[in-house]
Write a protein that holds these residues in place. Structure first.
Motif, PDB file in Angstrom:
ATOM      1  N   PHE A  90       0.733  -1.472   0.085  1.00  0.00           N
ATOM      2  CA  PHE A  90       0.008  -0.022  -0.009  1.00  0.00           C
ATOM      3  C   PHE A  90       0.977   1.190   0.028  1.00  0.00           C
ATOM      4  O   PHE A  90       0.356   2.368  -0.153  1.00  0.00           O
ATOM      5  N   ASN A  91       2.116   1.264   0.356  1.00  0.00           N
ATOM      6  CA  ASN A  91       2.996   2.370   0.385  1.00  0.00           C
ATOM      7  C   ASN A  91       3.681   2.272  -0.965  1.00  0.00           C
ATOM      8  O   ASN A  91       4.555   3.380  -0.993  1.00  0.00           O
ATOM      9  N   THR A  92       3.508   1.524  -2.179  1.00  0.00           N
ATOM     10  CA  THR A  92       4.460   1.475  -3.254  1.00  0.00           C
ATOM     11  C   THR A  92       3.912   2.715  -4.391  1.00  0.00           C
ATOM     12  O   THR A  92       2.708   2.871  -4.443  1.00  0.00           O
ATOM     13  N   VAL A  93       4.859   3.304  -4.774  1.00  0.00           N
ATOM     14  CA  VAL A  93       4.370   4.352  -5.690  1.00  0.00           C
ATOM     15  C   VAL A  93       5.598   4.260  -6.869  1.00  0.00           C
ATOM     16  O   VAL A  93       6.847   4.487  -6.477  1.00  0.00           O
ATOM     17  N   ILE A  94       5.193   3.930  -7.973  1.00  0.00           N
ATOM     18  CA  ILE A  94       6.215   3.849  -9.106  1.00  0.00           C
ATOM     19  C   ILE A  94       5.907   5.119 -10.180  1.00  0.00           C
ATOM     20  O   ILE A  94       4.640   5.232 -10.502  1.00  0.00           O
ATOM     21  N   ALA A  95       6.939   5.695 -10.467  1.00  0.00           N
ATOM     22  CA  ALA A  95       6.809   6.692 -11.387  1.00  0.00           C
ATOM     23  C   ALA A  95       8.074   6.686 -12.389  1.00  0.00           C
ATOM     24  O   ALA A  95       9.313   6.510 -11.966  1.00  0.00           O
ATOM     25  N   LEU A  96       8.073   6.913 -13.670  1.00  0.00           N
ATOM     26  CA  LEU A  96       9.007   7.150 -14.666  1.00  0.00           C
ATOM     27  C   LEU A  96       8.706   8.541 -15.038  1.00  0.00           C
ATOM     28  O   LEU A  96       7.957   9.068 -15.727  1.00  0.00           O
ATOM     29  N   THR A  97       9.908   9.332 -14.666  1.00  0.00           N
ATOM     30  CA  THR A  97       9.852  10.865 -14.822  1.00  0.00           C
ATOM     31  C   THR A  97      10.931  11.232 -15.546  1.00  0.00           C
ATOM     32  O   THR A  97      11.212  12.439 -15.966  1.00  0.00           O
ATOM     33  N   GLU A  98      11.718  10.345 -16.249  1.00  0.00           N
ATOM     34  CA  GLU A  98      12.781  10.815 -17.333  1.00  0.00           C
ATOM     35  C   GLU A  98      12.190  11.951 -18.375  1.00  0.00           C
ATOM     36  O   GLU A  98      13.257  12.939 -18.155  1.00  0.00           O
ATOM     37  N   PRO A  99      11.350  11.703 -18.834  1.00  0.00           N
ATOM     38  CA  PRO A  99      11.172  12.817 -19.945  1.00  0.00           C
ATOM     39  C   PRO A  99      10.738  14.130 -19.503  1.00  0.00           C
ATOM     40  O   PRO A  99      11.300  15.224 -19.847  1.00  0.00           O
ATOM     41  N   ALA A 100      10.397  14.197 -18.191  1.00  0.00           N
ATOM     42  CA  ALA A 100      10.094  15.574 -17.489  1.00  0.00           C
ATOM     43  C   ALA A 100      11.434  16.227 -16.874  1.00  0.00           C
ATOM     44  O   ALA A 100      11.283  17.486 -16.822  1.00  0.00           O
ATOM     45  N   SER A 101      12.614  15.278 -16.973  1.00  0.00           N
ATOM     46  CA  SER A 101      13.867  15.886 -16.598  1.00  0.00           C
ATOM     47  C   SER A 101      14.771  15.766 -17.649  1.00  0.00           C
ATOM     48  O   SER A 101      16.024  15.800 -17.340  1.00  0.00           O
ATOM     49  N   GLY A 102      14.508  15.743 -19.079  1.00  0.00           N
ATOM     50  CA  GLY A 102      15.299  15.839 -20.068  1.00  0.00           C
ATOM     51  C   GLY A 102      16.271  14.479 -20.462  1.00  0.00           C
ATOM     52  O   GLY A 102      17.240  14.543 -20.754  1.00  0.00           O
ATOM     53  N   PHE A 103      15.619  13.413 -20.034  1.00  0.00           N
ATOM     54  CA  PHE A 103      16.410  12.277 -19.926  1.00  0.00           C
ATOM     55  C   PHE A 103      15.535  11.081 -20.575  1.00  0.00           C
ATOM     56  O   PHE A 103      14.224  11.487 -21.213  1.00  0.00           O
ATOM     57  N   VAL A 104      15.853   9.676 -20.853  1.00  0.00           N
ATOM     58  CA  VAL A 104      15.040   8.780 -21.456  1.00  0.00           C
ATOM     59  C   VAL A 104      14.878   7.480 -20.293  1.00  0.00           C
ATOM     60  O   VAL A 104      15.620   7.369 -19.587  1.00  0.00           O
ATOM     61  N   PRO A 105      13.936   6.645 -20.483  1.00  0.00           N
ATOM     62  CA  PRO A 105      13.663   5.334 -19.761  1.00  0.00           C
ATOM     63  C   PRO A 105      15.222   4.626 -19.947  1.00  0.00           C
ATOM     64  O   PRO A 105      15.652   4.707 -21.101  1.00  0.00           O
ATOM     65  N   TYR A 106      15.400   4.083 -18.687  1.00  0.00           N
ATOM     66  CA  TYR A 106      16.462   3.200 -18.875  1.00  0.00           C
ATOM     67  C   TYR A 106      16.192   1.799 -17.914  1.00  0.00           C
ATOM     68  O   TYR A 106      15.259   1.878 -17.205  1.00  0.00           O
ATOM     69  N   GLY A 107      17.233   0.958 -17.645  1.00  0.00           N
ATOM     70  CA  GLY A 107      17.025  -0.108 -16.814  1.00  0.00           C
ATOM     71  C   GLY A 107      16.036  -1.142 -16.972  1.00  0.00           C
ATOM     72  O   GLY A 107      15.383  -1.742 -16.156  1.00  0.00           O
ATOM     73  N   GLY A 108      15.798  -1.040 -18.500  1.00  0.00           N
ATOM     74  CA  GLY A 108      14.548  -2.109 -18.898  1.00  0.00           C
ATOM     75  C   GLY A 108      13.104  -1.429 -18.695  1.00  0.00           C
ATOM     76  O   GLY A 108      12.138  -2.187 -19.014  1.00  0.00           O
ATOM     77  N   ALA A 109      13.055  -0.191 -18.347  1.00  0.00           N
ATOM     78  CA  ALA A 109      11.883   0.380 -18.165  1.00  0.00           C
ATOM     79  C   ALA A 109      10.914   0.588 -19.420  1.00  0.00           C
ATOM     80  O   ALA A 109       9.697   0.297 -19.667  1.00  0.00           O
ATOM     81  N   SER A 110      11.626   0.702 -20.777  1.00  0.00           N
ATOM     82  CA  SER A 110      11.061   0.916 -21.771  1.00  0.00           C
ATOM     83  C   SER A 110      10.105  -0.358 -22.278  1.00  0.00           C
ATOM     84  O   SER A 110       9.265  -0.838 -22.811  1.00  0.00           O
ATOM     85  N   PHE A 111      11.053  -1.558 -22.025  1.00  0.00           N
ATOM     86  CA  PHE A 111      10.291  -2.971 -22.209  1.00  0.00           C
ATOM     87  C   PHE A 111       9.193  -3.169 -21.109  1.00  0.00           C
ATOM     88  O   PHE A 111       7.980  -3.461 -21.521  1.00  0.00           O
ATOM     89  N   ARG A 112       9.076  -2.901 -19.872  1.00  0.00           N
ATOM     90  CA  ARG A 112       8.060  -2.875 -19.082  1.00  0.00           C
ATOM     91  C   ARG A 112       6.793  -1.929 -19.221  1.00  0.00           C
ATOM     92  O   ARG A 112       5.733  -2.390 -19.123  1.00  0.00           O
ATOM     93  N   TYR A 113       7.319  -0.854 -19.648  1.00  0.00           N
ATOM     94  CA  TYR A 113       5.979   0.028 -19.681  1.00  0.00           C
ATOM     95  C   TYR A 113       5.315  -0.062 -21.143  1.00  0.00           C
ATOM     96  O   TYR A 113       4.106  -0.038 -21.200  1.00  0.00           O
ATOM     97  N   ALA A 114       6.139  -0.476 -22.136  1.00  0.00           N
ATOM     98  CA  ALA A 114       5.644  -0.811 -23.296  1.00  0.00           C
ATOM     99  C   ALA A 114       4.630  -1.963 -23.371  1.00  0.00           C
ATOM    100  O   ALA A 114       3.909  -2.121 -24.307  1.00  0.00           O
ATOM    101  N   LYS A 115       4.971  -2.824 -22.478  1.00  0.00           N
ATOM    102  CA  LYS A 115       4.056  -3.896 -22.423  1.00  0.00           C
ATOM    103  C   LYS A 115       2.743  -3.922 -21.577  1.00  0.00           C
ATOM    104  O   LYS A 115       2.088  -4.886 -21.455  1.00  0.00           O
ATOM    105  N   LEU A 116       2.419  -2.740 -20.839  1.00  0.00           N
ATOM    106  CA  LEU A 116       1.481  -2.636 -20.098  1.00  0.00           C
ATOM    107  C   LEU A 116       0.014  -2.753 -21.039  1.00  0.00           C
ATOM    108  O   LEU A 116       0.172  -2.218 -22.202  1.00  0.00           O
TER     109      LEU A 116
END
Length: 440
Positions: A90-116
């Motif tokens: 219940f405390n979990t908060v997951i956020a991908l904020t790289e585009p908002a800070s001038g960067f790109v997803p990494y660490g496999g985030a592109s794979f995980r988010y694209a499959k949602l």
């Protein structure tokens, strides 16, 4: 494989953060004197994150679990979402904020988010909207969900279980978490994104980000206008690159996504938006300094270029495909020496089981594993063997002499009665044209 290790659990202490992001101050000690001299350390850091993501995503044994009890962002996504069992609380908060800070997803985030499902990952990645609590389970970011204290029961179950390997972890999760009791029907109807899923799928199924913005504008709802504003507020280059990454990742393997991410992040580190994003994250208004009660606000950076229409497709393709001179990240690529001194590069991922005993690495064919080894890996259990024994001793079963029928034919079934007709007394069908018996 190590018989002494049944499973690996990655878990944070406390409940505020699992891994909130990159420790920027350790990578760049002096942002006022930001120069390229700090970049080698940063590149090494991100390569390690990519390698860790690959290790977790490709490991065959032992099974891994992450219990993300707090905020998860940046590198936290790499070792939080790539485990065999990604668990939320219940405390979990997951956020991908790289585009908002001038960067790109990494660490496999592109794979995980694209499959949602239903383009939800596109919406979350491009807006930076966080997913919290039970929504992490309904959005399929985590595989299991429970109150944080119940994961202690999982550990106790693992310590006491008669099972091994994946069977042990599955049984511990089922016994410890009691999923059917924790998530009632009322909670399932409370998925925060449910009212917008149709609009998300409509808008984010477009071929380019400009069309996504047009589709959002046509929705003419408060949600669509807020979503549009969040995308336009982010770094234009990062938004376009991230959108293209997710489009490509939909049909990519985790290995391919990690390689694509590594090219993109190294090329993005050379662009002015990267430094601007770092300063944005670190900076606060003077009114927030030294006053614990004051609300610190981040400064709005100046992105280069400042508008989406100013980012050409060639720039996006260059960021995604150009190999950086410092790119030494290689996953799943095996170079084999062949006759004549030439090198043959095999780009297929190396996913063979490795048998680690007494400090030696020895490849073992799965078909040659002993019964004891299969037990250790959790591929067979006592229940399976009892079913085989029960079946073999049943006097009512008509036997047939067939050396090809073995205990292996019934692995996976809990009751020998259910499989009698599958392996005993098979009737061969007759071909209608030739009258011959078809081979079963």
């Amino acid at each position: 494989y190590n018989k002494e290790v049944m499973s690996i659990m990655i878990r944070n202490t406390g409940s505020s953060a699992f891994c909130p992001g990159v420790d920027i101050k350790s990578l760049y000690p002096d942002m006022d004197a930001f120069t390229s001299k700090w970049q080698p350390e940063a590149r090494t850091y991100f390569r390690k994150v990519q390698e860790l993501a690959w290790d977790l995503a490709s490991i065959s044994y032992p099974p891994t679990m992450s219990v993300m009890n707090g905020f998860v962002g940046g590198p936290g996504l790499s070792f939080g979402l790539n485990c065999h069992y990604a668990c939320g609380t219940f405390n979990t908060v997951i956020a991908l904020t790289e585009p908002a800070s001038g960067f790109v997803p990494y660490g496999g985030a592109s794979f995980r988010y694209a499959k949602l499902p239903r383009k939800l990952g596109f919406y979350l990645a491009l807006t930076g909207v966080p997913v919290s609590g039970i929504d992490t389970f309904f959005s399929e970011l985590v595989s299991h969900f429970a109150p944080e204290n119940l994961y202690d029961d999982v550990i106790h179950s693992l310590e006491d279980t008669q099972y091994r390997g994946f069977s042990a972890v599955r049984m511990a999760l089922c016994d410890g978490l009691m999923m059917d009791k924790l998530i009632p029907k009322e909670a399932r109807r409370a998925f925060s994104f449910q009212p917008h899923l149709d609009a998300i799928e409509r808008c984010f199924s477009q071929d380019d980000i400009e069309s996504v913005l047009q589709a959002l504008d046509k929705e003419k709802t408060a949600w669509s206008q807020e979503t549009r504003a969040l995308i336009l507020k982010a770094a234009p280059t990062s938004v376009k690159v991230t959108f293209e990454m997710l489009k490509l990742a939909e049909s990519m393997s985790i290995e391919e996504c990690l390689q694509m991410e590594n090219k993109a992040l190294l090329n993005m580190m050379e662009r002015p938006d990267y430094e601007a994003g770092l300063r944005m994250v670190l900076s606060t208004d003077a009114s927030g300094k030294g006053d614990d009660n004051a609300s610190a606000t981040t400064k709005t950076p100046t992105w280069e270029p400042p508008r989406l229409e100013d980012v050409p497709k060639t720039t996006v393709q260059q960021i995604l495909t150009e190999i950086h001179e410092q790119d030494d990240f290689r996953v799943g690529i095996v170079v084999e020496d062949i006759e004549g001194g030439e090198l043959k590069v095999n780009t297929e991922p190396k996913l063979d089981y490795k048998w680690l005993q007494d400090g030696h690495v020895e490849p073992v064919e799965m078909s040659n594993l002993s019964e004891e080894e299969l037990f250790d890996m959790g591929l067979i259990t006592d229940d399976m063997m009892e079913a085989v024994e029960k079946y073999s001793q049943d006097p009512a079963v008509e036997r047939r002499e067939d050396p090809d029928v073995s205990a292996g034919d019934v692995f996976g079934e809990q009751d020998g009665e259910q499989i009698k007709e599958d392996i005993v007394g098979l009737e061969l069908e007759e071909d209608e044209t030739t009258g011959e018996k078809k081979e079963e």
